[in-house]
Write an enzyme that holds these catalytic residues in place. Structure first.
Site, PDB file in Angstrom:
ATOM      1  N   ASP A   1       0.853  -1.198   0.000  1.00 47.71           N
ATOM      2  CA  ASP A   1       0.000   0.000   0.000  1.00 47.71           C
ATOM      3  C   ASP A   1       0.882   1.239   0.000  1.00 47.71           C
ATOM      4  OD1 ASP A   1      -1.784   2.046   0.604  1.00 47.71           O
ATOM      5  OD2 ASP A   1      -1.997   1.452   2.712  1.00 47.71           O
TER       6      ASP A   1
ATOM      7  N   ASN B   1      -0.312   4.501  -0.380  1.00 49.90           N
ATOM      8  CA  ASN B   1      -0.956   5.767   0.002  1.00 49.90           C
ATOM      9  C   ASN B   1      -1.659   5.713   1.359  1.00 49.90           C
ATOM     10  OD1 ASN B   1      -3.023   4.142  -0.742  1.00 49.90           O
ATOM     11  ND2 ASN B   1      -3.969   5.544  -2.201  1.00 49.90           N
TER      12      ASN B   1
ATOM     13  N   ASP C   1      -1.777  -1.300  -3.724  1.00 49.06           N
ATOM     14  CA  ASP C   1      -2.076  -0.590  -4.970  1.00 49.06           C
ATOM     15  C   ASP C   1      -0.915  -0.743  -5.950  1.00 49.06           C
ATOM     16  OD1 ASP C   1      -0.126   1.402  -4.136  1.00 49.06           O
ATOM     17  OD2 ASP C   1      -1.659   2.090  -2.726  1.00 49.06           O
TER      18      ASP C   1
ATOM     19  N   ASP D   1      -9.718 -16.142 -16.143  1.00 41.98           N
ATOM     20  CA  ASP D   1     -10.562 -16.577 -15.024  1.00 41.98           C
ATOM     21  C   ASP D   1     -11.607 -17.601 -15.498  1.00 41.98           C
ATOM     22  OD1 ASP D   1     -11.230 -15.885 -12.170  1.00 41.98           O
ATOM     23  OD2 ASP D   1     -13.165 -15.398 -13.050  1.00 41.98           O
TER      24      ASP D   1
ATOM     25  N   GLU E   1      -7.291 -20.458 -15.857  1.00 40.08           N
ATOM     26  CA  GLU E   1      -7.730 -21.002 -14.566  1.00 40.08           C
ATOM     27  C   GLU E   1      -8.681 -22.135 -14.923  1.00 40.08           C
ATOM     28  OE1 GLU E   1     -10.204 -20.176 -10.468  1.00 40.08           O
ATOM     29  OE2 GLU E   1     -10.877 -19.345 -12.357  1.00 40.08           O
TER      30      GLU E   1
HETATM   31  C1  GLC Z   1     -12.136 -17.340 -10.066  1.00 45.20           C
HETATM   32  C2  GLC Z   1     -11.371 -16.414  -9.159  1.00 45.20           C
HETATM   33  C3  GLC Z   1     -12.137 -16.251  -7.881  1.00 45.20           C
HETATM   34  C4  GLC Z   1     -13.484 -15.654  -8.218  1.00 45.20           C
HETATM   35  C5  GLC Z   1     -14.208 -16.497  -9.251  1.00 45.20           C
HETATM   36  C6  GLC Z   1     -15.381 -15.787  -9.820  1.00 45.20           C
HETATM   37  O1  GLC Z   1     -12.261 -18.608  -9.529  1.00 45.20           O
HETATM   38  O2  GLC Z   1     -10.086 -16.922  -8.949  1.00 45.20           O
HETATM   39  O3  GLC Z   1     -11.459 -15.449  -6.959  1.00 45.20           O
HETATM   40  O4  GLC Z   1     -14.254 -15.560  -7.054  1.00 45.20           O
HETATM   41  O5  GLC Z   1     -13.379 -16.788 -10.341  1.00 45.20           O
HETATM   42  O6  GLC Z   1     -14.944 -14.718 -10.628  1.00 45.20           O
END
Ligand code: GLC
Length: 530
Positions: free
Chosen positions: A24, A26, A32, A203, A267
């Site tokens: 952080d 700030n 950030d 994601d 992911e």
């Molecule tokens: C993925 C992300 C997680 C999020 C989910 C919904 O699994 O890593 O943090 O809650 O997607 O976007």
């Protein structure tokens, strides 16, 4: 000879930053981009080749950045687009690659697209989301369960219909059958690639495309993974649909049109190596797909070996696995795999950094941060809040990076309350940095050795026989890794070579002439005699 433009992720170690919890600048208690940029020297010193940051895009933060309202902006709590550009430039100047997080499965319900979409059945963006009427009997459009809690359909009063929402009600799934959605995300990819971003972590990459007919999922059986049993259904029609691969083939072409080629990493929380491998396509889709099977496997020799072996066997020739010990959604590995035992956690660290494939460290792994118990009034993760007191929340692995034991932990200003409480500040970067026996030094040395030895970063993998309960494996021609996962000391015979790194650093450099003795939870890397 010029280095392979993909060597940074094929040979190197990568790192995940959860930006709100890294540094952080700030004094508002929230990490950030300026703070992150100031700490790039740590990553450079550690020897990683780059980092993935969880979302930096604007968000109302129901799901802490994973509910996006603007895909080409920066969340004001984290900084500005100019800060992001400075971060990318500073990283690039240090030889570090920046990987951002792309959330294409869903947007925030506050995203202008969704506001437009819900406004009328004739809206030009109506079809950007998945709208459905109730069934004639008044029941939900189908039986899909959200990956979080409860049914995946939410009624919207303004729209007069249900929208599909596989996560929180504040996150609405996009309709990936719509070509305009596809075109828009191609624009977003290019926007960030043009700014110098080296790649994307995608994601929930396995979920984008849903069954066009929205068929009901079948019930889960005893053979299905735990998570599907928990939801009572197999994710047959709302995940891993064959059509998702078209998207990644297209994105691959875009990523490869850049010089150097950009990285696409998924992911992919799927539970069969063959399904995981499908995301690599024929080497023409994602470069890497995160292996959640290993994450969910106990730190046990046979179980882990099986995951490694079956994963490698499933991948297309010439493509490689990617391993992590944890992330912002999963308990930290020193807790999950090692029961908070620092000795066992060091063995897990050595394992992670000697596996065949790309290892990812999650910020804090390098000092072996454990999960932090977060009191109920400090919980920030919506899942943690809703399911409290059940231990399903994700705050314990999201607490701020522990840079020092000073007030503020080097994360924020002294006296400032961080957005999530600090863990055990005795575990910190400053205390470990110059200590040759520390976890931090071990991490750095393991990364250095992995970079230096071709067998370690590019060699094959094969299990080597060892005492019961040990996990011993060969990497390439001349490296053997031995991990004693039992509670008793033992000996591996027939070892002739040099002990390069042990989790007990006082042993580094030992010459082995037949026997390698390891204490309980000790692990070592051996350079075999030619
Ligand atoms: C993925 C992300 C997680 C999020 C989910 C919904 O699994 O890593 O943090 O809650 O997607 O976007």
């Amino acid at each position: 000879m010029a280095e392979d433009p993909r060597a940074w992720w094929r040979h190197g170690v990568l790192y995940q930053v959860y930006p709100r919890s890294f540094a952080d600048s700030n004094g508002d208690g929230v990490g950030d981009l300026v703070g992150l940029t100031r700490h790039l020297d740590h990553l450079q010193w550690l020897g990683v080749r780059g980092f993935w940051s969880s979302p930096i895009t604007p968000s109302p933060n129901f799901d802490w950045g994973y509910d996006v309202v603007d895909y080409t902006g920066v969340d004001p709590a984290l900084g500005t687009l100019a800060d992001a550009e400075t971060m990318i430039a500073s990283a690039t100047a240090r030889g570090l690659k920046v990987i951002l997080d792309l959330v294409p499965n869903h947007t925030s319900t506050q995203h202008p697209w969704f506001l437009e979409s819900r406004s009328s059945r004739d809206s030009p963006k109506r079809d950007w989301y998945v709208w459905q009427d109730a069934k004639p009997d008044g029941s939900l459009p189908n039986n899909w369960q959200s990956s979080f809690i409860g049914p995946a359909w939410r009624f919207d009063e303004i729209a007069g219909q249900y929208y599909l929402s596989n996560f929180l009600p504040e996150q609405a799934d996009l309709n990936w059958w719509n070509p305009e959605v596809r075109a828009e995300f191609e624009r977003i990819l290019r926007f960030w690639f043009d700014l110098g971003v080296a790649g994307f972590r995608i994601d929930v990459a396995h979920m984008l495309v849903k069954d066009r007919e929205l068929r009901d999922n079948p019930p889960a059986t005893d053979d299905d993974p735990f998570i599907e049993q928990l939801h009572g259904q197999r994710q047959q029609y709302n995940a891993n649909r064959p059509e998702v691969h078209e998207i990644y083939r297209r994105w691959r072409v875009i990523a490869d049109s850049y010089d150097p080629p950009r990285l696409l990493i998924g992911e992919t929380p799927v539970w069969k190596p063959t399904i995981l491998a499908s995301y690599y396509g024929e080497g023409d889709e994602l470069d890497l797909a995160f292996n959640f099977i290993l994450l969910e496997t106990p730190f046990d020799a046979d179980a882990m070996h099986e995951v490694i072996e079956t994963t490698l066997a499933a991948l297309p020739q010439g493509w490689q696995a990617v391993w992590a010990g944890g992330n912002h959604d999963v308990s930290r590995f020193p807790t999950r795999w090692a029961g908070n035992s620092p000795t066992r956690a060091r063995a897990a660290l050595l394992m992670l950094l000697t596996l065949p494939g790309t290892p990812f460290l999650y910020a804090g792994d390098e000092i072996l941060m454990t999960d932090t118990a977060v009191p109920p009034d400090r919980l920030r993760d919506p899942i943690g809040v809703q399911l409290y007191p059940m231990p399903f929340g994700r705050d314990p692995e999201r607490t701020p990076m522990q840079w020092s034991a000073e007030p503020g932990a080097g994360f924020t200003d002294p006296g400032v309350e961080p957005w999530l409480p600090f863990g055990d500040l005795a575990v910190n970067v400053a205390a470990q940095r110059d200590d040759p026996g520390s976890a931090l030094t071990l991490t750095r040395d393991l990364i250095g050795l992995r970079e230096a030895i071709v067998d370690l970063h590019a060699g094959g993998y094969g299990r080597v026989d060892g005492p019961a309960g040990w996990w011993c494996y060969r990497r390439g021609e001349r490296v053997v890794v031995a991990i004693n996962l039992t509670g008793t000391a033992g000996v591996l015979g027939g070892v002739h070579g040099l002990l390069r790194i042990s989790t007990d650093r006082s042993r580094d450099g030992e010459v082995l002439d037949g026997d390698l003795a390891l204490e309980p939870d000790e692990a070592a890397i051996i350079w075999l005699d030619a």
